[in-house]
Design a protein around this motif. Structure first.
Motif, PDB file in Angstrom:
ATOM      1  N   UNK A 205      27.107  45.816  39.983  1.00 24.33           N
ATOM      2  CA  UNK A 205      27.501  44.991  40.203  1.00 24.33           C
ATOM      3  C   UNK A 205      29.486  45.225  40.183  1.00 24.33           C
ATOM      4  N   UNK A 206      29.469  45.614  39.010  1.00 24.71           N
ATOM      5  CA  UNK A 206      30.883  45.771  39.369  1.00 24.71           C
ATOM      6  C   UNK A 206      31.270  45.802  40.620  1.00 24.71           C
ATOM      7  N   UNK A 207      30.743  47.666  40.292  1.00 28.30           N
ATOM      8  CA  UNK A 207      31.770  47.496  41.741  1.00 28.30           C
ATOM      9  C   UNK A 207      31.640  46.468  43.528  1.00 28.30           C
ATOM     10  N   UNK A 208      30.400  46.106  43.307  1.00 28.22           N
ATOM     11  CA  UNK A 208      30.025  44.800  44.089  1.00 28.22           C
ATOM     12  C   UNK A 208      31.487  43.606  43.792  1.00 28.22           C
ATOM     13  N   UNK A 209      31.762  43.867  43.128  1.00 25.73           N
ATOM     14  CA  UNK A 209      32.918  42.389  42.466  1.00 25.73           C
ATOM     15  C   UNK A 209      34.408  43.204  43.301  1.00 25.73           C
ATOM     16  N   UNK A 210      34.428  44.211  42.821  1.00 29.69           N
ATOM     17  CA  UNK A 210      35.514  44.968  43.339  1.00 29.69           C
ATOM     18  C   UNK A 210      35.469  45.127  44.799  1.00 29.69           C
ATOM     19  N   UNK A 211      34.039  45.647  45.319  1.00 28.47           N
ATOM     20  CA  UNK A 211      34.341  45.739  46.613  1.00 28.47           C
ATOM     21  C   UNK A 211      34.814  43.789  47.206  1.00 28.47           C
ATOM     22  N   UNK A 215      38.571  43.051  49.905  1.00 27.41           N
ATOM     23  CA  UNK A 215      38.672  42.660  50.841  1.00 27.41           C
ATOM     24  C   UNK A 215      39.293  41.411  51.325  1.00 27.41           C
ATOM     25  N   UNK A 216      39.191  41.073  49.822  1.00 23.52           N
ATOM     26  CA  UNK A 216      39.735  39.829  49.731  1.00 23.52           C
ATOM     27  C   UNK A 216      41.522  39.084  50.309  1.00 23.52           C
ATOM     28  N   UNK A 219      42.508  41.785  53.979  1.00 21.71           N
ATOM     29  CA  UNK A 219      42.337  40.481  54.767  1.00 21.71           C
ATOM     30  C   UNK A 219      43.537  39.671  54.194  1.00 21.71           C
ATOM     31  N   UNK A 220      43.326  39.093  52.969  1.00 17.92           N
ATOM     32  CA  UNK A 220      45.102  38.211  52.986  1.00 17.92           C
ATOM     33  C   UNK A 220      45.783  38.689  53.260  1.00 17.92           C
ATOM     34  N   UNK A 221      46.653  40.386  53.103  1.00 19.74           N
ATOM     35  CA  UNK A 221      48.045  40.356  53.317  1.00 19.74           C
ATOM     36  C   UNK A 221      47.600  40.618  55.042  1.00 19.74           C
ATOM     37  N   UNK A 222      46.816  40.975  55.582  1.00 21.86           N
ATOM     38  CA  UNK A 222      46.651  41.209  56.841  1.00 21.86           C
ATOM     39  C   UNK A 222      46.876  39.804  57.715  1.00 21.86           C
ATOM     40  N   UNK A 459      42.703  32.761  58.512  1.00 22.10           N
ATOM     41  CA  UNK A 459      43.296  32.330  57.565  1.00 22.10           C
ATOM     42  C   UNK A 459      41.956  31.918  56.418  1.00 22.10           C
ATOM     43  N   UNK A 460      40.469  32.561  57.283  1.00 17.10           N
ATOM     44  CA  UNK A 460      39.924  32.117  55.947  1.00 17.10           C
ATOM     45  C   UNK A 460      39.486  33.401  55.009  1.00 17.10           C
ATOM     46  N   UNK A 461      40.460  34.164  54.780  1.00 16.42           N
ATOM     47  CA  UNK A 461      40.451  35.461  54.187  1.00 16.42           C
ATOM     48  C   UNK A 461      41.042  34.305  52.719  1.00 16.42           C
ATOM     49  N   UNK A 462      42.681  34.318  53.202  1.00 19.19           N
ATOM     50  CA  UNK A 462      43.646  33.435  52.501  1.00 19.19           C
ATOM     51  C   UNK A 462      43.275  32.270  51.780  1.00 19.19           C
ATOM     52  N   UNK A 463      42.548  31.524  52.965  1.00 24.34           N
ATOM     53  CA  UNK A 463      41.665  30.683  51.451  1.00 24.34           C
ATOM     54  C   UNK A 463      40.462  30.601  50.694  1.00 24.34           C
ATOM     55  N   UNK A 464      39.695  31.777  51.245  1.00 24.55           N
ATOM     56  CA  UNK A 464      38.918  32.174  50.374  1.00 24.55           C
ATOM     57  C   UNK A 464      39.472  33.234  48.619  1.00 24.55           C
ATOM     58  N   UNK A 465      40.674  33.855  48.802  1.00 28.10           N
ATOM     59  CA  UNK A 465      41.558  34.715  47.929  1.00 28.10           C
ATOM     60  C   UNK A 465      41.912  33.552  47.100  1.00 28.10           C
ATOM     61  N   UNK A 466      42.556  32.549  47.812  1.00 35.10           N
ATOM     62  CA  UNK A 466      43.048  31.359  46.896  1.00 35.10           C
ATOM     63  C   UNK A 466      42.063  31.024  46.460  1.00 35.10           C
ATOM     64  N   UNK A 467      41.255  29.986  46.264  1.00 37.91           N
ATOM     65  CA  UNK A 467      39.974  29.653  45.874  1.00 37.91           C
ATOM     66  C   UNK A 467      39.536  30.734  44.673  1.00 37.91           C
ATOM     67  N   UNK A 468      39.457  31.840  45.221  1.00 34.38           N
ATOM     68  CA  UNK A 468      39.036  32.654  44.079  1.00 34.38           C
ATOM     69  C   UNK A 468      39.796  32.377  42.587  1.00 34.38           C
ATOM     70  N   UNK A 469      41.018  32.516  43.154  1.00 27.74           N
ATOM     71  CA  UNK A 469      42.397  32.991  41.618  1.00 27.74           C
ATOM     72  C   UNK A 469      41.642  31.201  41.327  1.00 27.74           C
ATOM     73  N   UNK A 470      42.007  29.970  41.841  1.00 28.06           N
ATOM     74  CA  UNK A 470      41.984  29.047  41.167  1.00 28.06           C
ATOM     75  C   UNK A 470      40.503  28.785  40.446  1.00 28.06           C
ATOM     76  N   UNK A 471      39.203  29.180  40.991  1.00 27.73           N
ATOM     77  CA  UNK A 471      38.220  29.062  40.279  1.00 27.73           C
ATOM     78  C   UNK A 471      38.052  29.972  38.315  1.00 27.73           C
ATOM     79  N   UNK A 472      38.774  31.089  39.404  1.00 28.15           N
ATOM     80  CA  UNK A 472      38.974  32.485  37.499  1.00 28.15           C
ATOM     81  C   UNK A 472      39.623  31.928  36.577  1.00 28.15           C
ATOM     82  N   UNK A 473      41.170  31.537  37.621  1.00 27.38           N
ATOM     83  CA  UNK A 473      42.215  30.719  36.129  1.00 27.38           C
ATOM     84  C   UNK A 473      40.846  29.783  35.219  1.00 27.38           C
TER      85      UNK A 473
END
Length: 490
Positions: A205-211, A215-216, A219-222, A459-473
């Motif tokens: 479970x932990x490694x899946x979350x880290x993966x 990945x986000x 790909x966001x950096x790219x 851009x989908x990965x950048x959107x996903x990363x941004x949304x991930x940060x918002x929901x995490x906060x």
């Protein structure tokens, strides 16, 4: 050798090993279980675990590795046409191979004939058509040869998998039985093995979350290396231009996050009062009989698939809103021109969130000790005053946390938005206009035939990363509120 057959044999060996392990332990103690180091069940469990764990681990690794190795070996036989993806060609190869296996199973073809079949396109397609197998292109000589090699490697791999897994299971069976004596520390080994299994499960479970996060991030950096970060985070236009359409893309994030927050606020305006009031009624006013009926019926809403809510928004709620607020509607106004709007998605999403808010709030309100209610009644307060001045303040931190968790759920919703709110990225303040959200655009950007390494796709990965940060906060803030203001009761 089929996977079900292998698993069945391994489970049967484990069951037999359990019985024999118990009997061997008892016989080693001459029937006196009191002199055994461990309870007799531990000896059987040790044999069963020694059979199951190594063999199932090898089976899982084999199931992952075999298709990858076969695809890599077979893809070298294909001379791909320009613009034809390898995945599509391999899909045709698999369909042809499955068609040959089906023909053999139905008796329409022998195994030798399938292995030596000529690449006559008409004959092959007729054979596949007779057994109901459709492929995306003509069956060329290369496709047929690749399918025949795919079948051969798959069959060889399946038999090798069966022999290896069963050999490991039998070796574990014999090894575990040979170690059993009255002084064997079976309990220690079994408990240590179970601990290792639990740690492995938690690690997955932990490694899946880290993966997922890594990945986000990569790909966001790219994406940000190919598209200016300032234009993405502060751009007010969303107009992607894929290959072949000409022009440059405008990938501004603000219209999408505005639509996401706008629709989420509408849904919370609907869900929070209805969910909170229903929780108060069910926990404080409803009789046990009414509660036993109403609460399960309310929570049925949580089990409805979101695609059903999306269809409800598209076919029912949207037309109702148009008839009420459209041209010639009930109120004589012309605010809404189409059924897809932020209001449509917000209302239906709010209905979806009602059981989420209600169930959490109900549990939190019920957690308030009865002694606080009794003390309030003893001081002369009415039931409504007790709820307003005692119960709700005590349960407020938990309720706020439930609302924030519901907000996270609303922000991540996709299907209701796709079908109910439309696909227009806008910064409008009107709830009766079409809008879209971050999740909806993630889906649209990753579907289609665009190049995967283009900014319009990444851009989908950048959107996903941004949304991930918002929901995490939001989730972290909810936990902070609950822990900071939580009351501890004896």
């Amino acid at each position: 050798m089929s996977l079900i057959f292998i698993v069945s044999i391994v489970i049967a060996l484990a069951a037999i090993g359990y019985v024999l392990g118990v009997r061997r332990a008892v016989s080693s103690a001459d029937g006196d279980q009191r002199i055994l180091h461990s309870l007799k069940g531990y000896y059987g469990q040790n044999v069963a675990l020694t059979v199951l764990v190594p063999s199932m681990l090898v089976l899982a690794i084999w199931a992952i590795a075999q298709p990858l190795l076969i695809d890599q070996s077979v893809s070298g036989l294909l001379d791909l046409e320009e613009g034809r993806a390898q995945s599509l060609a391999m899909a045709d190869v698999r369909r042809v191979a499955e068609g040959l296996d089906t023909a053999i199973a139905q008796g329409a073809l022998t195994a030798d004939a399938a292995a030596n079949m000529d690449a006559d396109t008409t004959d092959v397609r007729d054979l596949l058509g007779d057994i109901g197998v459709a492929i995306g292109s003509d069956v060329t000589a290369e496709t047929l040869n690749a399918a025949q090699r795919y079948r051969g490697l798959s069959n060889t791999g399946s038999w090798a998998r069966g022999f290896v897994v069963l050999a490991i299971a039998l070796a574990g069976f014999a090894f575990a039985l040979s170690r059993i004596t009255k002084d064997f520390r079976a309990r220690n080994i079994v408990e240590r093995g179970v601990l290792v299994l639990l740690i492995a499960a938690a690690s997955v479970a932990v490694l899946t979350t880290i993966g997922i996060v890594l990945s986000l991030i990569f790909n966001t950096i790219n994406f940000l290396q190919a598209y200016p970060a300032a234009d993405f985070f502060f751009g007010t236009r969303w107009e992607p231009s894929f290959s072949g359409r000409g022009g440059s893309s405008e990938l501004g994030f603000l219209p999408l996050i505005w639509g996401t927050m706008f629709i989420s606020v509408i849904s919370l305006i609907v869900a929070v009062p209805l969910g909170l009031f229903s929780a108060i009624y069910l926990s404080e006013y409803a009789s046990p009989r009414v509660r036993s009926i109403a609460k399960p019926m309310l929570e049925i809403l949580a089990g409805i698939p979101t695609i059903v809510y999306g269809l409800f928004a598209l076919l029912t709620v949207g037309p109702l809103l148009v008839s009420a607020f459209g041209q010639g509607g009930f109120f004589g106004v012309d605010w809404m021109s189409g059924g897809t709007a932020a209001m449509t998605a917000g209302l239906v999403m709010g209905i979806m969130l009602i059981p989420f808010v209600s169930s959490l709030s109900d549990d939190i309100i019920n957690a308030v000790p009865q002694a606080m209610r009794d003390g309030s009644y003893g001081l002369g307060a009415t039931q409504s005053e007790t709820i307003r001045q005692v119960i709700m303040p005590a349960a407020l931190p938990g309720i706020v946390g439930a609302i924030l968790l519901a907000a996270s759920r609303a922000i991540g919703e996709t299907m209701i938005v796709v079908l109910g709110a439309g696909a227009a990225a806008s910064l409008s303040l009107s709830p009766f206009e079409a809008m879209t959200t971050v999740t909806a655009k993630i889906v649209s950007q990753l579907t289609g035939d665009g190049e995967f390494n283009s900014p319009e796709t990444m851009v989908a990965f950048a959107l996903g990363m941004t949304l991930f940060v918002i929901t995490l906060c939001l989730n972290v803030f909810a936990l902070y509120i609950v822990r900071k203001y939580r009351e501890q009761y004896d």
